[in-house]
Design a protein around this motif. Sequence first.
Motif, PDB file in Angstrom:
ATOM      1  N   TYR A 356       0.828  -1.208   0.000  1.00  0.00           N
ATOM      2  CA  TYR A 356       0.000   0.000   0.000  1.00  0.00           C
ATOM      3  C   TYR A 356       0.861   1.256   0.000  1.00  0.00           C
ATOM      4  O   TYR A 356       2.039   1.224   0.344  1.00  0.00           O
ATOM      5  CB  TYR A 356      -0.915   0.008   1.230  1.00  0.00           C
ATOM      6  N   SER A 357       0.229   2.360  -0.357  1.00  0.00           N
ATOM      7  CA  SER A 357       0.891   3.654  -0.278  1.00  0.00           C
ATOM      8  C   SER A 357       1.334   3.879   1.165  1.00  0.00           C
ATOM      9  O   SER A 357       0.527   3.790   2.087  1.00  0.00           O
ATOM     10  CB  SER A 357      -0.093   4.729  -0.733  1.00  0.00           C
ATOM     11  N   ASN A 360       0.201   7.205   4.587  1.00  0.00           N
ATOM     12  CA  ASN A 360      -0.836   7.144   5.621  1.00  0.00           C
ATOM     13  C   ASN A 360      -0.496   6.148   6.718  1.00  0.00           C
ATOM     14  O   ASN A 360      -0.816   6.366   7.890  1.00  0.00           O
ATOM     15  CB  ASN A 360      -2.190   6.777   5.001  1.00  0.00           C
TER      16      ASN A 360
ATOM     17  N   GLN D 247      -0.601   3.565 -12.737  1.00  0.00           N
ATOM     18  CA  GLN D 247      -1.226   2.363 -12.211  1.00  0.00           C
ATOM     19  C   GLN D 247      -2.028   2.634 -10.946  1.00  0.00           C
ATOM     20  O   GLN D 247      -1.845   3.636 -10.289  1.00  0.00           O
ATOM     21  CB  GLN D 247      -0.167   1.290 -11.960  1.00  0.00           C
ATOM     22  N   TYR D 249      -2.834   2.491  -7.330  1.00  0.00           N
ATOM     23  CA  TYR D 249      -2.025   2.331  -6.132  1.00  0.00           C
ATOM     24  C   TYR D 249      -2.975   2.505  -4.955  1.00  0.00           C
ATOM     25  O   TYR D 249      -3.714   3.480  -4.881  1.00  0.00           O
ATOM     26  CB  TYR D 249      -0.933   3.402  -6.132  1.00  0.00           C
ATOM     27  N   GLU D 250      -2.949   1.542  -4.048  1.00  0.00           N
ATOM     28  CA  GLU D 250      -3.933   1.549  -2.980  1.00  0.00           C
ATOM     29  C   GLU D 250      -3.451   2.324  -1.763  1.00  0.00           C
ATOM     30  O   GLU D 250      -2.343   2.138  -1.293  1.00  0.00           O
ATOM     31  CB  GLU D 250      -4.293   0.108  -2.593  1.00  0.00           C
ATOM     32  N   GLU D 251      -4.324   3.163  -1.286  1.00  0.00           N
ATOM     33  CA  GLU D 251      -4.015   3.988  -0.132  1.00  0.00           C
ATOM     34  C   GLU D 251      -5.042   3.656   0.956  1.00  0.00           C
ATOM     35  O   GLU D 251      -6.219   3.503   0.663  1.00  0.00           O
ATOM     36  CB  GLU D 251      -4.176   5.457  -0.546  1.00  0.00           C
ATOM     37  N   LEU D 252      -4.586   3.547   2.186  1.00  0.00           N
ATOM     38  CA  LEU D 252      -5.506   3.237   3.281  1.00  0.00           C
ATOM     39  C   LEU D 252      -5.895   4.530   3.997  1.00  0.00           C
ATOM     40  O   LEU D 252      -5.055   5.389   4.245  1.00  0.00           O
ATOM     41  CB  LEU D 252      -4.847   2.273   4.272  1.00  0.00           C
ATOM     42  N   ASP D 253      -7.164   4.627   4.343  1.00  0.00           N
ATOM     43  CA  ASP D 253      -7.640   5.834   5.019  1.00  0.00           C
ATOM     44  C   ASP D 253      -7.471   5.664   6.531  1.00  0.00           C
ATOM     45  O   ASP D 253      -8.437   5.434   7.247  1.00  0.00           O
ATOM     46  CB  ASP D 253      -9.115   6.060   4.648  1.00  0.00           C
ATOM     47  N   LYS D 268     -11.606   8.382  -7.477  1.00  0.00           N
ATOM     48  CA  LYS D 268     -10.984   7.277  -6.758  1.00  0.00           C
ATOM     49  C   LYS D 268     -11.944   6.140  -6.489  1.00  0.00           C
ATOM     50  O   LYS D 268     -13.068   6.341  -6.051  1.00  0.00           O
ATOM     51  CB  LYS D 268     -10.405   7.790  -5.434  1.00  0.00           C
ATOM     52  N   PHE D 271     -12.465   0.767  -1.520  1.00  0.00           N
ATOM     53  CA  PHE D 271     -12.659  -0.621  -1.092  1.00  0.00           C
ATOM     54  C   PHE D 271     -12.580  -0.641   0.429  1.00  0.00           C
ATOM     55  O   PHE D 271     -12.350   0.391   1.076  1.00  0.00           O
ATOM     56  CB  PHE D 271     -11.609  -1.539  -1.730  1.00  0.00           C
ATOM     57  N   ASP D 282      -4.837   6.581  -9.306  1.00  0.00           N
ATOM     58  CA  ASP D 282      -3.980   6.394 -10.471  1.00  0.00           C
ATOM     59  C   ASP D 282      -2.667   7.112 -10.190  1.00  0.00           C
ATOM     60  O   ASP D 282      -2.625   8.334 -10.102  1.00  0.00           O
ATOM     61  CB  ASP D 282      -4.628   7.002 -11.722  1.00  0.00           C
TER      62      ASP D 282
END
Lengths: 503, 503, 308, 308
Positions: A356-357, A360, D247, D249-253, D268, D271, D282
């Motif tokens: 993951y990024s 965060n 591509q 790219y997954e970011e977590l909140d 965005k 999930f 992206d």
Amino acid sequence: MELDSSNNSTITPTPTTTVSTTKSQVFNFNSINEGENVILDINNGEKFSIVKVKRGLKTRIGKKQINISEIIGKPWFSSFQVVNETNTLKIVTQKELDDALNNLVELNQNDADNRNLDQNNTAQKLTQEEITKMKESGTDSNTIIKTIVENSSSFQTKTAYSQIKYLKKKIKKYSTIVKVIKPTSKSLTEAYYKKDARKICNLRFDSFGQLLTLANIRSGTQVLVVETCMGLVTGSIAERMGGEGTILSGFIGKGASLSIVNNFGFQSDVLNTIYPFNINLINKLNKKEDISEIINPTVGLDSKNKNKRQDNNKEDQDDQENGEEAITNQKNDTSTNNISKLLNDGTWSLVIVTKYSPLNILLACWPYLNASGNFVIFSQFPQPLIECHQFLHSNQMAINQQISEIWMREYQVLPKRTHPTMGMDGASGYLLSGIKVNNITKPTIASTTTTTTTNTTTTTPPSSDPLDIEKQVINSTTTTTAEEDETSESVLKKRKLDEEEKN
Amino acid sequence: MELDSSNNSTITPTPTTTVSTTKSQVFNFNSINEGENVILDINNGEKFSIVKVKRGLKTRIGKKQINISEIIGKPWFSSFQVVNETNTLKIVTQKELDDALNNLVELNQNDADNRNLDQNNTAQKLTQEEITKMKESGTDSNTIIKTIVENSSSFQTKTAYSQIKYLKKKIKKYSTIVKVIKPTSKSLTEAYYKKDARKICNLRFDSFGQLLTLANIRSGTQVLVVETCMGLVTGSIAERMGGEGTILSGFIGKGASLSIVNNFGFQSDVLNTIYPFNINLINKLNKKEDISEIINPTVGLDSKNKNKRQDNNKEDQDDQENGEEAITNQKNDTSTNNISKLLNDGTWSLVIVTKYSPLNILLACWPYLNASGNFVIFSQFPQPLIECHQFLHSNQMAINQQISEIWMREYQVLPKRTHPTMGMDGASGYLLSGIKVNNITKPTIASTTTTTTTNTTTTTPPSSDPLDIEKQVINSTTTTTAEEDETSESVLKKRKLDEEEKN
Amino acid sequence: MLNQKKTIQEGDRVVIYSGKDNMSMLTLEAGGQYNSKYGSYKHKNIIGKEYGSKVTSDNSNGFVHVVGMTPELWSITLDHRTQILFNLDISTIIFNLEIKNGSKVVESGTGSGSLSSSIARTVAPKGHLFTFEFHEERVKAARKDFKENGLDKYITVTHRDACGKEGFRRDDIEGMVGSIDAVFLDLPSPWDAVDNAVAVMHHGSMLCSFSPCIEQVQKTCIKLSESKFQEIKTVEVLIRTFDTRLQEYEELDLANPYKTNDYSQNTKKNFEIGGIKGYKNDSLLSKPFTEARGHTGYLSFARYLPSA
Amino acid sequence: MLNQKKTIQEGDRVVIYSGKDNMSMLTLEAGGQYNSKYGSYKHKNIIGKEYGSKVTSDNSNGFVHVVGMTPELWSITLDHRTQILFNLDISTIIFNLEIKNGSKVVESGTGSGSLSSSIARTVAPKGHLFTFEFHEERVKAARKDFKENGLDKYITVTHRDACGKEGFRRDDIEGMVGSIDAVFLDLPSPWDAVDNAVAVMHHGSMLCSFSPCIEQVQKTCIKLSESKFQEIKTVEVLIRTFDTRLQEYEELDLANPYKTNDYSQNTKKNFEIGGIKGYKNDSLLSKPFTEARGHTGYLSFARYLPSA
């Protein structure tokens, strides 16, 4: 590195005292026991299989199910040949393998250049069909290779060196050698990197070694790790700490996905240092939300609880084979409440290796890293680390930050033929490392700022924040501190000159 | 690479016929003439100075003004020693320099390891004051060095190799050797890179060589170049083309900043291939605005017209020394109108090396590159090239795109002491290269799209655009063409295996 | 070095950080004072603060950060600054020699003690490092350093020639001979020490030899293959570090048929050059540092397998 | 190869591009047809199109791009595909040997003709390449290739042993001996050819030797320093290419005290995982390709300066 094996018969001038010492130890401490985890290295890295040794256990090697009982009681790192007729293993020494190679055919003695060499491949008179027939009829691999060589019209024109290369290739193709490797951080990293590097976030051995150093991993310390590497990172930290210390291992998903931890074959003292928890706990702690609804898995490292979002690779089966037994941290309190307490006590190292990024995750974990503690983030891509670097730098949250990459090359060391290997792994991934600091002596009014690459907005930390130390983080994208802005170029130049004099 | 010079006295077994051939040529074609441009390489790369040779010319070497008349008529690449007493030069051969080194003191014969070596620096009994006094009193440099060595208490404990290193360092410090180098693309790149790499946009020799290849530079072709490298790129292309072809060299600023072109010492046939023009011409052509107000400098390469925005580096003076004479393209029509015509005829290579963000320059120049033509952009940073790559890729404007970087290392090759040099230039810069294509078989309705890293908006090309070929460029950020998406990894893997067999 | 605390106390050995190239170590005494170009600092103004704090100088004209000691920071603060990039080699050695808490390791020579400290951190508290050094003054310096860094419990420094007759045997220490898990050689002639290494190693243990020159590697690898070592592998690792900055990057407003330039955002500074408008954007750009380490040495690894 | 035209004509040798790893060369004949997994193409549908055009297959189920031939594309389309990464070595050789229009160059061996073609492009039309090859079949193949690529005017291929008595002398060609500006050696024993090189070189001309093994470099450098060469320098160049993609790219909140996550942009995709919200952005990400070339060979350069 490869070494010309033709001269391997030379007797080692080892002092006799040592040999006896070594001998006695081989059979005391260094043999493979039932119940231990082993890595089966098939044909020198062609494939790896990880199993828990049991008498009578059959495992897939090549295209067959092979009974591996033979390895029990043998020294670690022994090599075994697959006996095609019985589907069992037979121990062989390196010397026997080398001798077999040398006795197969007589090698060319003149080490000519390649002027007269036919550029085309070895002209082979046997058809593929004939070879397959020999193989299926259970012919001994040495016989197959000998027949192939005898039917090659160009073999005799090759140099001895090329002949050995050719033979080694054929041996690899027609006979199967299994080496039994002890599972360790190094061997597991190597095995998984070759098998499917994506599963371990493309974490290459050299970057991993550097990560463990930069994170200042040592026994007795408290570490916060967030990984999606199936437990490779958590397990390796546990290995280093050797049963002393605390590893808070945050997972992303429904359950801890730490199946590789099983493969280390740890004793319970080591397992008891691992505290898996859902990263959502940190999310809720930061939001000051109720954490009681998060039930932490007591059977934390059970591979059955594997995150369903994980890629369903067919090779998974191999890993699952010895994943039946759940590893647990049974001695210690792994409840959500206790983990919250441990987090709030603070950790000295923060390690992040996920798909993951990272920004965060980094910022969410930051309150639980003590000032003066080390952080390291690994990513295959430089961009996300540049973003983290810039955020920490502009907010003066860290010192000694460094983004690095490793250029690693293997060498072929052979008389008259020394050179770097032609193939190279070009992607070590990138590491961001640094030391967390507090800037509490200089409280400034925080301003809102936007970094250029993301849509993240930096805001004043809420004054009700319970983490007092964190409260006064200064936001100032434009001011660069004198200390970070000195280019290290000049210093490197000086150092370089110093160095050159010594060589 | 350095070579141990102690054995240099060996007689070369060169066939006598050759020696005579060579000898006769040295004095016919290979000597330095008045009026030619030379690079003075001071102390093996310590400093470079570029001058036009004139009898009686004095130029600054070290801290003194030295009369360089002595070099006239001598072979190119000869070395000269500064004669302190007269401030003139004296020719010396490499052999004389080596002999002087060897005769200074007797070297240690035993090549011991460094066990007994004092780690501290050579203990010197002379004070810096005493040494300075010797130097100022005009003492011959060899005498100074000999005295220093005799007063060093640790010199005798060093290995022969360390002794030579030590002596070389002292020689460099107390005597000045000037080597006269022919100015070429290579030697000028080297000199400017060492002097102040920023002036030539940090264009390193290996990246530059690769750029010229990837741009398919050859005689007889038409090239569009936009550079802020003081003419190094334009001059190097002109050198390669050798008087045949057309170089449209776009400059950014009030006047052409091409002073390095002067330093090549080109004949007029080569100079006549260069057409400098203000990049604003392209801007106006693209806007379909009146181009008559842009007056192109007829004295295009005059260094007096240098862009005022250029960094004012004190070293500039050296470059100006022979910038008095303006170089012109006098044979050909360099009017704005003619250059517009040449641009509209199309070019086969587009080369961009500037300190500016390249995307806008690339897109502005794109209409004047023929389809099937090659483009190459150099940048010190990868980010701007990634942006260009993505724009061209998503709009299907180019094929065979590649972003590359070079890893270059020098070696010390010495008996028993071979290794890569300890210091290394780690930043080659980055190249984006590719081939322009037209996609006119698949006209699609263009859509507006935004790339993630910039605030650029892609719009439908205006239908009134006179450049018909360009009209139907397809905008589709999300569709990736099958052809570009195949990972070359698998192919490289295959290739790698093929290769390994051969070595 | 190994006991990290949250609060700085008298007697602590700390690192004063004023920049990547400006670190020094300091042992805090109640009456002490630290002076640098970043100001003067009375030790008592540092004692009692949290580790990782920013401390302002006594006359408020400068500041430093005070952080805890690690083997990595320690080797940077050493006089021989050439060692600092050696960090990656150290990591690679420790990882590939499979060193962990409990490992018994032999090292020769001790040198500056940089690798020794890293190994000690990793093997402590259950393991031990036996380090051998030929130079007597280095032996003394190393013993002093290890004591001051609190690592002496885990390190035995022996003044001895690694290639000599006694080699690495410390028969006086029970269980040392034959129990060594990893051997590291940094010697001019490593091949001469291989037999001595073998004399204290056990089946399956690892050896690493570090040499700057390829000729040394060649001789060492031949010796290893003749001495019942397998998995012989030579690698070279080099670090590349990146210069990353948010910096002004100039963009020219040139018209083109493919996209519309949008410079309406007011954060951009504009200029004019040769009749063309330009805009300065804050761009996050990175590039490798130009001055880099081109070589440290070759690392040859091998596993001692006398009965395989 | 050297005369680029805007329109594709019958008889032209073109490159059919269907991807970086799918290029082939084609000589266009009126009645010809090109077949590949990207479809069938009648030559007559290609002839008359502009170079650089995208051509749709006859049954419209595929497409290719047709571009002009260059030495670089030609070496990719050769059977021995291992040569393509050699491009950087070629560039470095040509740049450092200071080759340009008008240069006279000696090369040995000719090999696949990859370097020869690049050199010929650079020296044409005023200069010349003399290339020497020991293998007769390679000589024939090279002559054929050079003719087909229109380079034969600028290249003389000689079937000869570079280390033999005659060496590189072509006394039958006026002005050849003693006029060579640059010599390139790619031989198993380059040191044996140095004297032969010297026999045709002039004062100030350059030599380059390419060797895969360090032992060859060592012998060659000694020979060069004994043979009145100066500026002896050995370098190694390796290309690193980057995989660059836009591509997901997954970011977590995850909540944190330092910044507010802003996921209001509707582009965005979101999930949920383990109770946490995530967003797919992206992102334009790049990384070096994993499978890279670790070594091609060492390049030793030197300048022949008999009277300096």
